[in-house]
Motif scaffolding. Structure first.
Motif, PDB file in Angstrom:
ATOM      1  N   PRO A   1       0.841  -1.207   0.000  1.00 26.51           N
ATOM      2  CA  PRO A   1       0.000   0.000   0.000  1.00 26.51           C
ATOM      3  C   PRO A   1       0.870   1.249   0.000  1.00 26.51           C
ATOM      4  CG  PRO A   1       0.060  -0.975   2.194  1.00 26.51           C
ATOM      5  CD  PRO A   1       0.809  -1.914   1.286  1.00 26.51           C
TER       6      PRO A   1
ATOM      7  N   MET B   1      -3.611   5.021   1.917  1.00 23.78           N
ATOM      8  CA  MET B   1      -4.813   4.307   2.326  1.00 23.78           C
ATOM      9  C   MET B   1      -6.007   5.249   2.372  1.00 23.78           C
ATOM     10  SD  MET B   1      -3.816   1.217   2.665  1.00 23.78           S
ATOM     11  CE  MET B   1      -5.253   0.513   3.489  1.00 23.78           C
ATOM     12  N   GLN B   2      -7.144   4.744   1.953  1.00 24.89           N
ATOM     13  CA  GLN B   2      -8.394   5.493   1.989  1.00 24.89           C
ATOM     14  C   GLN B   2      -8.653   5.998   3.404  1.00 24.89           C
ATOM     15  OE1 GLN B   2     -11.580   3.444  -0.043  1.00 24.89           O
ATOM     16  NE2 GLN B   2     -13.134   4.327   1.275  1.00 24.89           N
TER      17      GLN B   2
ATOM     18  N   SER C   1      -7.666   4.483  -1.995  1.00 33.28           N
ATOM     19  CA  SER C   1      -6.374   3.894  -1.673  1.00 33.28           C
ATOM     20  C   SER C   1      -5.521   3.783  -2.924  1.00 33.28           C
ATOM     21  CB  SER C   1      -6.560   2.487  -1.071  1.00 33.28           C
ATOM     22  OG  SER C   1      -7.264   2.540   0.154  1.00 33.28           O
TER      23      SER C   1
END
Length: 224
Positions: free
Chosen positions: A24, A27-28, A79
């Motif tokens: 990642p 991230m949202q 994300s």
């Protein structure tokens, strides 16, 4: 860029980051202190709904700017994940307002990129809502292929496209089965083939015609 602009970018840049496939990046809902430009590799922007379903927003290719939403609005609405190993140019988010004030031409380039992203999302919404499955897949493959040509990623009508069919399905609001059948239709018509992470386009103009695209030229993009 002029030498002054290069110097300004070097001051804005704080380093480079290498991330592995599947890692990642943003991230949202997060409030990241960093912004990025993708230098090498590819990734995905996507949004998860409360029911666990995923909407792919778009594919990230080299040269794309990542994290402007968090830089302006305070948190990410989606994300970002690396699909392949990626090298990212890292900027300090806290310096963005000074960057805009002191470097108007580079600030305009960043605003231009944001406007292009908005235009793309409008086109993508029209695709999900109004294009047939065949037209939608043809549109997506054409858009990616044209960007690949711009980035010198196309050789002998082929370019690397290391995403999954599920990623394409999630971007277009189609089922995986429907996406697979549609890709098979394009392959049988000898227009496009996507397998083993490689996209091959036999006739980009015909594919664009199926996608109801009037324009197959891509404007020159600034890079940050």
């Amino acid at each position: 860029m002029s030498q002054d602009e290069v110097n300004a970018m070097q001051r804005f840049k704080v380093g480079e980051l290498i991330v592995d496939a599947g890692a990642p990046i943003l991230m949202q809902g997060s409030n990241s202190p960093q912004l990025f430009t993708a230098l090498h590799g590819m990734g995905l922007r996507y949004k998860f709904l409360e029911n666990g379903k995923r909407q792919v927003v778009n594919f990230i290719l080299p040269g794309d700017f990542i994290g402007l939403q968090a830089g302006v609005m305070g948190e990410m609405g989606h994300s970002v994940e690396a699909t392949t190993k990626m090298t990212l140019c890292v900027f300090n988010r806290s310096a963005i307002w000074s960057f805009f004030k002191d470097n108007p031409e580079r600030a305009f380039a960043l605003t231009w990129l944001a406007a292009v992203e908005e235009h793309f999302l409008g086109d993508a919404l029209a695709t999900v809502g109004q294009r047939t499955a065949l037209q939608s897949v043809a549109w997506a493959l054409t858009k990616v292929y044209l960007r690949g040509e711009q980035l010198d990623m196309v050789s002998k009508s082929q370019m690397p496209l290391p995403f999954r069919q599920q990623d394409l399905a999630d971007a277009l609001g189609l089922s995986l089965v429907h996406t697979n059948k549609t890709l098979a239709t394009l392959r049988n018509r000898q227009l496009a083939q996507w397998s083993d992470g490689v996209l091959s386009i036999a006739d980009i103009d015909k594919l664009a015609e199926i996608a109801m695209m009037d324009e197959t030229t891509v404007p020159q993009r600034p890079i940050l």
